[in-house]
Design an enzyme around this catalytic site. Structure first.
Site, PDB file in Angstrom:
ATOM      1  N   LYS A 123       0.846  -1.200   0.000  1.00 52.77           N
ATOM      2  CA  LYS A 123       0.000   0.000   0.000  1.00 52.77           C
ATOM      3  C   LYS A 123       0.878   1.246   0.000  1.00 52.77           C
ATOM      4  O   LYS A 123       1.671   1.461   0.909  1.00 52.77           O
ATOM      5  CB  LYS A 123      -0.920  -0.019   1.234  1.00 52.77           C
ATOM      6  CG  LYS A 123      -1.811   1.204   1.370  1.00 52.77           C
ATOM      7  CD  LYS A 123      -2.887   1.001   2.435  1.00 52.77           C
ATOM      8  CE  LYS A 123      -3.680   2.270   2.688  1.00 52.77           C
ATOM      9  NZ  LYS A 123      -4.750   2.079   3.685  1.00 52.77           N
ATOM     10  N   ASP A 228     -13.273   4.340  10.402  1.00 55.98           N
ATOM     11  CA  ASP A 228     -13.743   4.251   9.015  1.00 55.98           C
ATOM     12  C   ASP A 228     -14.212   2.814   8.768  1.00 55.98           C
ATOM     13  O   ASP A 228     -13.890   2.186   7.767  1.00 55.98           O
ATOM     14  CB  ASP A 228     -12.604   4.625   8.055  1.00 55.98           C
ATOM     15  CG  ASP A 228     -13.110   5.128   6.707  1.00 55.98           C
ATOM     16  OD1 ASP A 228     -14.343   5.275   6.539  1.00 55.98           O
ATOM     17  OD2 ASP A 228     -12.279   5.344   5.812  1.00 55.98           O
TER      18      ASP A 228
END
Ligand code: ADP
Ligand code: MG
Length: 380
Positions: A123, A228
């Site tokens: 990532k 989130d």
């Protein structure tokens, strides 16, 4: 957003890496790094450096720009990517590069492999180009530091993500196994499954709902809120087991707005289950259900590096006052003290040695797996 041209990695030499690192260092206190400064930080002969800088610009790892006070170089996104990837390759964490599997709002996700051919997830965090613009524009004199802050924000984001993932994995939470990180780049286990947003059928909807709500509470008991927790950041394995991903925004349950964040996570799950599965339940957790039994929040922030980084960042963003005045900055730009050059040089020495030079140079990225290169081309 430029596509990562992985083949370029093969041709980067030790000197290229050294110069990129020197520019990265120089950008700590310069918006644009003059070639002469890059040369002295990298401790390479000036003549040779000029050619290397030109080449790096040609390959778009650096850009040459005209500033108000002087001209100089800065790292591009690609340049920063290469520094991180080359370092991870030198550490034998990553051996080959695959296709892109995700574009988040603040990241690019790739499949990579290691020397054993094991597939991993990489990532690249990409922050700071839009989110803080408004804040920064209020403080005009911070504008010249914009370049520095995307490096910084992305690095903080990755560092934080890795720290939380590790702390949670150590406590048996279902999160990807964190493998390593460098700069703005995190390497982790590749989850075999699909993001929940793509899932339309599960064997036991109620069981999954309960499991997710229990996870929210258990995170709370450990002192943290995901922040989130939605169908995009929950992966579901083929056995319908949830795996939580995406941690840079996690907050402590001692945060001023903790209850709001907690409720928002709970409501995301309730809404999704109602929409997707027509499932509604009377029972859902509230902030009062949390019973502290561990302090992941404290562990992560006490590890120091993120706190120091954050403080620095607040100065960057103009939230905290910084010591330097505009006059001092102008002066700093026009001539850099020898001490600074020496300090930066030592830092480059340390970074380059620790991460690259001491490693067997044969261990640079090598693409023994043709499929990976092919994948990559298919993805253009
Ligand atoms: P962002 O912060 O940009 O939202 P995420 O960490 O949520 O980034 O990742 C974006 C997408 O990439 C996810 O929705 C998921 O599809 C995929 N992804 C992320 N991490 C992994 C992983 N470890 N294994 C498999 N897929 C992943
Ligand atoms: Mg996400």
């Amino acid at each position: 957003m430029g596509k990562l041209s992985v083949t370029m990695l093969r041709y980067l030499t030790k000197e290229d890496f050294r110069i990129l690192t020197a520019i990265e260092m120089g950008m700590k206190n310069h918006e644009l790094v003059p070639g002469s400064l890059a040369a002295s930080i990298a401790n390479l002969r000036h003549g040779g450096v000029h050619k290397l800088l030109k080449e790096l610009c040609k390959h778009k790892l650096l850009s040459y720009e005209r500033g108000k006070h002087y001209d100089g170089f800065r790292l591009t996104n690609a340049g920063y990517d290469y520094l991180a990837l080359k370092t991870l390759a030198a550490k034998n964490i990553v051996a080959g590069f695959g296709n892109q599997i995700g574009v988040g709002k603040e990241s690019n996700i790739y499949i990579v492999n290691n020397e054993e051919g094991e597939l991993l997830c990489l990532k690249l965090h990409r922050l700071g180009r839009t989110c803080f613009r408004n804040l920064r524009e209020k403080r005009d004199y911070h504008k010249h530091r914009r370049q520095m802050s995307w490096l910084y924000l992305s690095r903080i984001s990755a560092t934080k993500e890795f720290a939380y993932m590790k702390a949670l994995r150590d406590r048996d939470f279902p999160v990807p196994k964190p493998i390593d990180f460098n700069r703005h780049c995190v390497v982790m286990e590749l989850v075999q499954g699909h993001p929940l947003c793509q899932v339309h059928d599960v064997k036991d909807v109620e069981a999954l709902y309960d499991e997710l709500m229990n996870l929210i509470v258990r995170l709370g008991n450990y002192g943290v809120i995901h922040g989130d927790f939605n169908e995009f950041n929950i992966m579901l394995t083929d056995e319908d087991k949830p795996v939580i991903i995406d941690f840079p925004q996690m907050v402590s349950t001692s945060h001023l707005n903790a209850e709001m964040y907690f409720n928002r996570d709970v409501n995301c799950i309730r809404d999704f289950f109602r929409r997707r599965f027509g499932y509604e339940s009377e029972s859902f957790p509230t902030f009062n259900d949390i019973m502290r039994e561990d302090a992941v929040d404290v562990e992560v922030s006490a590890s120091g590096f993120t706190r120091e980084m954050e403080k620095h960042l607040f100065v960057e963003m103009g939230i905290e006052e910084e010591v330097e005045t505009e006059d001092e900055l102008t002066e700093e730009r026009s001539h850099l003290a020898n001490d600074d050059i020496e300090m930066l040089r030592q830092e480059v020495e340390r970074m380059v040695c620790a991460e690259y030079e001491c490693k067997d140079l044969k261990k640079q990225i090598h693409f023994q797996n043709d499929e990976f290169v092919k994948y990559d081309q298919d993805n253009v």
